[in-house]
Structure formats: structure tokens, C-alpha cells
Scaffold this motif. Structure first.
Motif, short mmCIF file in Angstrom:
data_model
loop_
_atom_site.label_atom_id
_atom_site.label_comp_id
_atom_site.label_asym_id
_atom_site.label_seq_id
_atom_site.Cartn_x
_atom_site.Cartn_y
_atom_site.Cartn_z
N LEU A 186 0.82 -1.22 0.00
CA LEU A 186 0.00 0.00 0.00
C LEU A 186 0.85 1.26 0.00
O LEU A 186 1.85 1.36 0.71
CB LEU A 186 -0.91 0.01 1.23
N ARG A 187 0.41 2.23 -0.79
CA ARG A 187 1.01 3.56 -0.79
C ARG A 187 -0.04 4.56 -0.30
O ARG A 187 -1.24 4.26 -0.29
CB ARG A 187 1.50 3.94 -2.19
N TRP A 188 0.41 5.73 0.08
CA TRP A 188 -0.53 6.71 0.60
C TRP A 188 -1.55 7.14 -0.45
O TRP A 188 -2.67 7.56 -0.13
CB TRP A 188 0.21 7.93 1.16
N ASP A 235 3.21 8.99 -3.19
CA ASP A 235 3.78 7.82 -3.86
C ASP A 235 4.53 6.91 -2.89
O ASP A 235 4.93 5.81 -3.26
CB ASP A 235 4.73 8.25 -4.98
N ASP A 236 4.74 7.36 -1.67
CA ASP A 236 5.49 6.58 -0.70
C ASP A 236 4.66 5.42 -0.15
O ASP A 236 3.43 5.51 -0.05
CB ASP A 236 5.93 7.45 0.48
N TYR A 237 5.37 4.36 0.24
CA TYR A 237 4.69 3.23 0.88
C TYR A 237 4.20 3.65 2.26
O TYR A 237 4.82 4.46 2.95
CB TYR A 237 5.65 2.05 1.04
N ILE A 238 3.07 3.09 2.68
CA ILE A 238 2.50 3.42 3.99
C ILE A 238 3.36 2.83 5.10
O ILE A 238 3.75 3.53 6.05
CB ILE A 238 1.05 2.92 4.09
N PHE A 239 3.69 1.54 5.00
CA PHE A 239 4.46 0.89 6.05
C PHE A 239 5.90 0.68 5.59
O PHE A 239 6.15 0.30 4.44
CB PHE A 239 3.79 -0.41 6.48
N ARG A 240 6.84 0.89 6.53
CA ARG A 240 8.25 0.97 6.17
C ARG A 240 9.10 -0.09 6.86
O ARG A 240 8.72 -0.67 7.89
CB ARG A 240 8.79 2.35 6.55
N SER A 241 10.27 -0.28 6.28
CA SER A 241 11.25 -1.21 6.84
C SER A 241 11.59 -0.81 8.27
O SER A 241 11.76 0.38 8.56
CB SER A 241 12.52 -1.22 5.98
N LEU A 242 11.70 -1.80 9.15
CA LEU A 242 12.06 -1.51 10.53
C LEU A 242 13.54 -1.16 10.65
O LEU A 242 13.97 -0.63 11.67
CB LEU A 242 11.76 -2.73 11.42
N VAL A 243 14.30 -1.45 9.61
CA VAL A 243 15.74 -1.16 9.60
C VAL A 243 16.02 0.18 8.93
O VAL A 243 16.82 0.98 9.41
CB VAL A 243 16.52 -2.28 8.87
N ILE A 299 13.77 3.26 7.40
CA ILE A 299 12.42 3.80 7.25
C ILE A 299 12.16 4.40 5.86
O ILE A 299 11.02 4.65 5.49
CB ILE A 299 12.14 4.85 8.35
N SER A 300 13.20 4.60 5.08
CA SER A 300 13.02 5.12 3.73
C SER A 300 12.65 4.01 2.74
O SER A 300 12.28 4.29 1.60
CB SER A 300 14.30 5.83 3.26
N GLU A 301 12.72 2.76 3.19
CA GLU A 301 12.41 1.61 2.33
C GLU A 301 11.09 0.98 2.76
O GLU A 301 10.67 1.08 3.91
CB GLU A 301 13.54 0.57 2.43
N PRO A 302 10.41 0.29 1.82
CA PRO A 302 9.15 -0.37 2.19
C PRO A 302 9.38 -1.55 3.13
O PRO A 302 10.47 -2.12 3.15
CB PRO A 302 8.60 -0.85 0.84
N MET A 303 8.39 -1.87 3.90
CA MET A 303 8.48 -3.03 4.79
C MET A 303 8.52 -4.31 3.95
O MET A 303 7.82 -4.44 2.95
CB MET A 303 7.28 -3.06 5.73
N GLU A 304 9.34 -5.28 4.36
CA GLU A 304 9.45 -6.54 3.64
C GLU A 304 8.45 -7.56 4.19
O GLU A 304 8.09 -7.53 5.37
CB GLU A 304 10.87 -7.09 3.76
N LEU A 305 8.03 -8.46 3.33
CA LEU A 305 7.09 -9.50 3.73
C LEU A 305 7.62 -10.32 4.90
O LEU A 305 6.90 -10.62 5.85
CB LEU A 305 6.82 -10.43 2.54
N ILE A 306 8.89 -10.69 4.80
CA ILE A 306 9.47 -11.57 5.81
C ILE A 306 9.47 -10.92 7.19
O ILE A 306 9.45 -11.61 8.22
CB ILE A 306 10.91 -11.97 5.39
N THR A 307 9.47 -9.60 7.22
CA THR A 307 9.47 -8.89 8.51
C THR A 307 8.23 -9.25 9.32
O THR A 307 8.32 -9.54 10.52
CB THR A 307 9.51 -7.37 8.29
N LEU A 308 7.08 -9.24 8.68
CA LEU A 308 5.84 -9.55 9.40
C LEU A 308 5.81 -11.02 9.83
O LEU A 308 5.33 -11.34 10.93
CB LEU A 308 4.63 -9.24 8.51
#
Length: 365
Positions: A197-199, A266-274, A276-285
Motif C-alpha cells: 500500500l502507498r498513501w 507515492d510513498d509506501y505506507i508501512f516501512r522497513s524496521l531497519v 524507514i526510507s524503504e518499504p516493509m518486507e514481507l518476511i518482517t511480518l
């Protein structure tokens, strides 16, 4: 041009087409006369797929089969990679490399299936074998006709009870994961849909989310279309979901601004925990939920996908119609939604006896 060998036979070659991949292969032919040579040439050219597989090895054909599935069936890269890894681990090591596909016997397939631990893995192996041997009716006698389908007892994801939900939120309080878990519980979206998801997908005015894509795992994580055409949908948001999402947007905007980065649609809503400028990865969840489950000693059948099952079950408890739940979850049929995602709970019994009593009164009981 035929040539005569020292043993008295004539030798020539003929180019035939692999009936599965379309690849052209040279085959040598022999005969004790030019007439025999011509007869053999015609036989090879008229050969059906069974003839071809008399010389094709099972190992080679598995690779060709998966390539065909990719090109013809348009399999997702993540699914194709899963099939490759599964074959390399569970099937190919148990079949000698030069074994012809026509020489694969039912007893060998049964032995391979018996050696695979887990109902789901055993069933996948059976499905792959079945698909391979049924392509264009590969051979006259299909060994899969003599192999019984393994029983598949699906273990559905558990549901997140109110007590478990509060325990999870307490552990991740004031972190991005708190916003993610609340969003999953509020919407029932798939893991891949959430991180894609993006904003710009967030319609704040009408309180809804547009689901049009999903992040997927292949050799590299990538963004693609959702799981099925039905998955492209609009999901309405509750007041609580709106409050949660807007609170996260404020936190994210402030965090990015501290690094000199402005938040855009255009930015992703949820971000990498490592980063924050990158999107969250599937494996993270997946990994974080597993760690929390272990830490809190939660039931083994719980996983991040359980939020989706929980959402559907809560809607069913409120007597939302099966068709509406199906549409909200993006499934192809209401029957699938009811069979796989709606769990039986005590709350579903609420009010039933009153309604039965009312029916009894109408019939003068």
C-alpha cells in the motif's frame, strides 16, 4: 545425406521438435538399406510425444515442464521458485539423473511420497507428479493412475482472541508494528497487500483503501498484481482504523522530516524496521509475529495471516452476510470464505435460541 558405416548400416540424421518446449533436437537414424533408413526417418518425424519421452530423462523434463508452466500458465515467480526448490529437495534427489521419464514406475513414486514428512508437502509432491505426467498425455500408461492421492488435512490459521490481541499490542506498543497489527486486524488484508500500500491508495475523504497490488517473494521481493482478480477491491475503514492510520502517517512524516525527507503520496505506507526510507518486507511480518508468538507462548496455529481469519470471523459473528465478507476479503466465492476463514465461536450461538423460540411460537408449540 546418408553415409554408410563400417558395420554395413546407413546413417543419417533428422531434426525433430520437442513437443513440450518447441526446442529442435537432432536425432540420428540407422538402417541396413536406404529404404529402411527412409522408413525410420518417417517414423521419427511422425513420432508422438510418447516416442519422444523414450529418450527424455525425468530430470531434463522437470526443468522443461517448469519452464512451460512459466511461459504458458504465467505462473508467478514466487510460485515457480517454490516448485523449483521443492523438486530439488524432495523429488529429484531420489531419481537417478539419467532415468528416462518413461521408466518412472508407480512403486518409485509411492516410495518418494512415503518419505516426505508432512501432509501438505506430500500432497504438493503428488500434485507435481500428476501435472508432469498428464501434460499432453505423456505416456501410454500413466504411473499416477496407480498412485493413491495422499490425504490432505489442512491446518487453518487460528484466530486472534481479544486476550491474545491485547497481549500482542502490549509487546509492540509505540512501535510501527503496533500500527501494522491494528491495520491488519481492522481490514483483513493479506500480508502482501498491506506492505504494497502507498498513501495514494488511502482515500481519506471517503475512509477507504484501494487494493490494487501486492508485494511478493521470488528470487527477489517485488511488487505485482494481487492474488486473484477478485483481490482488486475497495475496503472501507472504521473510525478506529482511520484514527490508527492517520496517527501513523503523522509519526512517519515527522520521522522522515527529521532526516530531511518529505512524505509524498507515492510513498509506501508501512516501512522497513531497519531503514524507514524503504518499504516493509514481507518476511518482517512473518518473522516478528513468530518471535512474538514464541515469546508470549501463543498457540502454534497462530500466524500473521490469523488476523485475516479473525477479521472474517468477527464479521460473521455480527451476522454480516457471507457475500459481503467474501467481497471484503477478495475471495472468488463465498463458499470458500465460509469454509476456510469463518471459525466457529461461542458468540455465533448468541440469539439462536431466542429465534428458535420465536419460530416455535409461530407454529403454536
Amino acid at each position: 545425406m546418408p553415409t554408410k558405416r563400417k558395420d554395413g548400416r546407413y546413417q543419417s540424421s533428422v531434426t525433430v521438435e520437442n513437443p513440450i518446449t518447441g526446442e529442435r533436437v537432432k536425432r540420428y537414424i540407422y538402417g541396413y538399406s536406404l529404404k529402411e533408413l527412409e522408413t525410420e526417418r518417417k517414423r521419427i518425424l511422425a513420432a508422438n510425444i510418447s516416442d519422444f519421452l523414450q529418450v527424455e530423462t525425468f530430470h531434463n523434463f522437470v526443468e522443461e515442464f517448469l519452464t512451460m508452466k512459466r511461459d504458458v500458465d504465467r505462473l508467478e515467480e514466487s510460485t515457480l521458485l517454490t516448485y523449483h526448490r521443492f523438486c530439488d529437495r524432495h523429488i529429484l534427489p531420489h531419481i537417478p539423473e539419467h532415468t528416462r521419464i518413461a521408466d518412472i514406475k508407480p512403486v518409485l513414486i509411492k516410495k518418494i511420497l512415503a518419505g516426505i514428512a508432512g501432509n501438505a508437502s506430500r500432497h504438493l509432491a503428488y500434485t507435481l507428479f500428476n501435472s508432469i505426467f498428464k501434460v499432453e498425455q505423456l505416456i501410454a500408461v500413466n504411473p499416477m493412475d496407480f498412485v493413491r492421492t495422499p490425504k490432505l488435512t489442512a491446518t487453518p490459521a487460528g484466530i486472534v482472541t481479544p486476550e491474545i490481541y491485547q497481549a500482542l499490542l502490549s509487546e509492540i506498543s509505540d512501535s510501527e508494528l503496533e500500527y501494522v497489527f491494528k491495520f491488519a486486524w481492522d481490514t483483513g488484508l493479506r500480508r502482501g497487500e498491506i506492505v504494497a500500500l502507498r498513501w495514494s491508495d488511502f482515500d481519506q475523504k471517503n475512509a477507504r483503501i484501494h487494493v490494487t497490488k501486492a508485494r511478493k517473494r521470488g528470487r527477489q521481493e517485488h511488487e505485482g498484481v494481487p492474488k486473484t482478480p477478485n483481490s482488486i477491491r475497495i475496503v472501507t475503514l472504521t473510525d478506529a482504523a482511520m484514527k490508527n492510520l492517520l496517527a501513523w502517517k503523522k509519526v512517519l512524516a515527522e520521522t522522515l522530516l527529521a532526516d530531511g525527507i518529505r512524505l509524498s503520496d507515492d510513498d509506501y505506507i508501512f516501512r522497513s524496521l531497519v531503514d524507514i526510507s524503504e518499504p516493509m518486507e514481507l518476511i518482517t511480518l512473518t518473522v516478528t509475529f513468530f518471535q512474538l508468538k514464541k515469546q508470549l507462548n501463543l498457540p502454534s496455529n497462530l500466524r500473521f495471516h490469523s488476523f485475516r481469519h479473525t477479521h472474517a470471523t468477527l464479521l460473521a459473528e455480527q451476522e454480516v452476510s457471507a457475500k459481503k465478507i467474501q467481497a471484503r476479503l477478495g475471495h472468488a466465492s463465498a463458499a470458500f470464505t465460509m469454509d476456510r476463514y469463518i471459525h466457529h465461536t461461542d458468540e455465533m450461538q448468541d440469539g439462536i435460541t431466542d429465534k428458535i423460540d420465536h419460530i416455535g411460537e409461530r407454529y403454536g408449540r
